[in-house]
Design a protein around this motif. Structure first.
Motif, PDB file in Angstrom:
ATOM      1  N   ARG A  61     -10.893   8.876  -7.536  1.00  0.00           N
ATOM      2  CA  ARG A  61     -10.897   8.664  -6.093  1.00  0.00           C
ATOM      3  C   ARG A  61     -10.815   7.174  -5.836  1.00  0.00           C
ATOM      4  O   ARG A  61     -11.466   6.370  -6.508  1.00  0.00           O
ATOM      5  CB  ARG A  61     -12.176   9.222  -5.460  1.00  0.00           C
ATOM      6  N   ASN A  62     -10.021   6.788  -4.869  1.00  0.00           N
ATOM      7  CA  ASN A  62      -9.906   5.376  -4.518  1.00  0.00           C
ATOM      8  C   ASN A  62     -11.005   5.010  -3.527  1.00  0.00           C
ATOM      9  O   ASN A  62     -11.261   5.712  -2.558  1.00  0.00           O
ATOM     10  CB  ASN A  62      -8.545   5.078  -3.902  1.00  0.00           C
ATOM     11  N   LEU A  68     -11.686   2.174  -8.238  1.00  0.00           N
ATOM     12  CA  LEU A  68     -11.432   3.554  -8.629  1.00  0.00           C
ATOM     13  C   LEU A  68     -12.721   4.175  -9.124  1.00  0.00           C
ATOM     14  O   LEU A  68     -13.444   3.576  -9.927  1.00  0.00           O
ATOM     15  CB  LEU A  68     -10.382   3.635  -9.742  1.00  0.00           C
ATOM     16  N   ASN A 120      -5.089  13.450   0.581  1.00  0.00           N
ATOM     17  CA  ASN A 120      -6.057  12.555   1.230  1.00  0.00           C
ATOM     18  C   ASN A 120      -6.810  13.248   2.368  1.00  0.00           C
ATOM     19  O   ASN A 120      -7.339  12.589   3.253  1.00  0.00           O
ATOM     20  CB  ASN A 120      -5.356  11.299   1.760  1.00  0.00           C
ATOM     21  N   ASP A 124      -9.717  10.156  -0.834  1.00  0.00           N
ATOM     22  CA  ASP A 124      -8.514   9.374  -1.147  1.00  0.00           C
ATOM     23  C   ASP A 124      -8.261   9.534  -2.644  1.00  0.00           C
ATOM     24  O   ASP A 124      -8.738   8.750  -3.453  1.00  0.00           O
ATOM     25  CB  ASP A 124      -8.752   7.913  -0.756  1.00  0.00           C
ATOM     26  N   GLU A 125      -7.498  10.564  -3.006  1.00  0.00           N
ATOM     27  CA  GLU A 125      -7.380  10.972  -4.401  1.00  0.00           C
ATOM     28  C   GLU A 125      -6.287  10.199  -5.143  1.00  0.00           C
ATOM     29  O   GLU A 125      -5.280   9.803  -4.555  1.00  0.00           O
ATOM     30  CB  GLU A 125      -7.083  12.478  -4.473  1.00  0.00           C
ATOM     31  N   VAL A 126      -6.499  10.046  -6.456  1.00  0.00           N
ATOM     32  CA  VAL A 126      -5.581   9.292  -7.315  1.00  0.00           C
ATOM     33  C   VAL A 126      -5.430  10.031  -8.641  1.00  0.00           C
ATOM     34  O   VAL A 126      -6.401  10.581  -9.171  1.00  0.00           O
ATOM     35  CB  VAL A 126      -6.104   7.859  -7.578  1.00  0.00           C
ATOM     36  N   ARG A 211      -0.820   8.339  -5.593  1.00  0.00           N
ATOM     37  CA  ARG A 211      -1.797   8.401  -4.514  1.00  0.00           C
ATOM     38  C   ARG A 211      -1.092   8.904  -3.250  1.00  0.00           C
ATOM     39  O   ARG A 211       0.094   8.639  -3.045  1.00  0.00           O
ATOM     40  CB  ARG A 211      -2.373   7.001  -4.279  1.00  0.00           C
TER      41      ARG A 211
END
Length: 269
Positions: A61-62, A68, A120, A124-126, A211
């Motif tokens: 998650r950002n 991160l 998102n 805020d997924e990565v 992202r």
């Protein structure tokens, strides 16, 4: 005569090295949806990191500090449904199949892309990919990249770095969506590599990051479908190999070298 012989000898010398070098390893295109049902059950909503044929995949998650958050209620989710292929992230507060859009008894159901694709809506997924040593990137595919429920397109961002945990909010990135990629409305998956190269992507970057485009509102969910890597020989290894081949080439490849030299090199006469 001496000059001609020198050119002939130099040409033959190069041919001996070239004909003795091994073939360059072809690019491998790794499909992140290619898992058995049993493997998907063990991974979906359970694991935050996974090694797929040498590529290390991590859900994150950002956030601003640290930049991160590796894991932290962020788990990988593998989709293999019509038009929905590859890796997503489930980062709802709860954990397990039900929280990610599956069910307790069937974690392989398609579920809800808002929950188990990279997006998102909740966080805020990565997704971070790390290439193997002595390799470079050669392709990237995304899937389930379609239009929004209202006007516009689902949009993603792509970052690259040699740092495992960079500050994404201060980095260069490339935005991609159906319109920017030149895809028709019915195309939801495909390669974005040429587009990334045209916008400055460094194929030797150790890490890449996918992202959702947080500047495009919510509902920007998609999947990381495939990644390509190509082996790159070390310069020192090439030099040592060439030296060894030079020593053996005049013996083991003399006949081949002579044949090629007479065909392709300047005449001695």
């Amino acid at each position: 005569m001496i000059a001609t012989l020198s050119r002939f000898g130099a040409c033959r010398f190069l041919l001996l090295i070239v004909t003795g070098l091994p073939m360059v390893t072809q690019a491998a295109l790794i499909d992140f949806s290619n898992f058995s049902d049993a493997e998907r059950i063990a991974i979906n909503g359970q694991q935050s990191s996974l090694n797929v044929e040498g590529i290390q995949v991590t859900a994150a998650r950002n956030q601003f500090s640290p930049s991160l958050n590796i894991g932290g209620h962020s788990t990988l989710w593998i989709r293999n449904d019509p038009d929905d292929h590859g890796l997503g992230v489930c980062s709802t507060a709860a954990s397990g199949a039900e929280a990610c859009g599956g069910t307790l008894f069937n974690p392989l159901t398609e579920g809800n892309g808002d929950q188990n694709e990279l997006g998102n809506n909740f966080r805020d997924e990565v997704i971070r990919l790390e290439r193997p040593q002595q390799h470079r990137w050669s392709d990237f595919w995304v899937s389930s990249l379609d239009t929004l429920s209202g006007p516009g397109h689902e949009s993603g961002r792509f970052y690259w770095s040699d740092l495992a945990v960079p500050v994404l909010n201060s980095m260069q990135y490339v935005t991609f969506n159906q319109s920017l990629l030149g895809w028709a409305a019915e195309q939801e998956e495909g390669s974005i590599f040429d587009y990334l190269i045209a916008h400055g992507f460094d194929v030797d970057a150790k890490f890449v990051f996918f992202r959702a485009d947080v500047s495009n509102g919510f509902d920007n969910d998609f999947l990381v479908y495939k990644a390509g890597i190509t082996a790159v020989p070390l310069p020192s290894a090439v030099f040592l190999m060439s030296s060894a081949l030079l020593a053996s080439g005049f013996i083991t490849r003399r006949r081949l070298g002579n044949d090629l030299a007479w065909r392709y090199c300047p005449s001695q006469g």
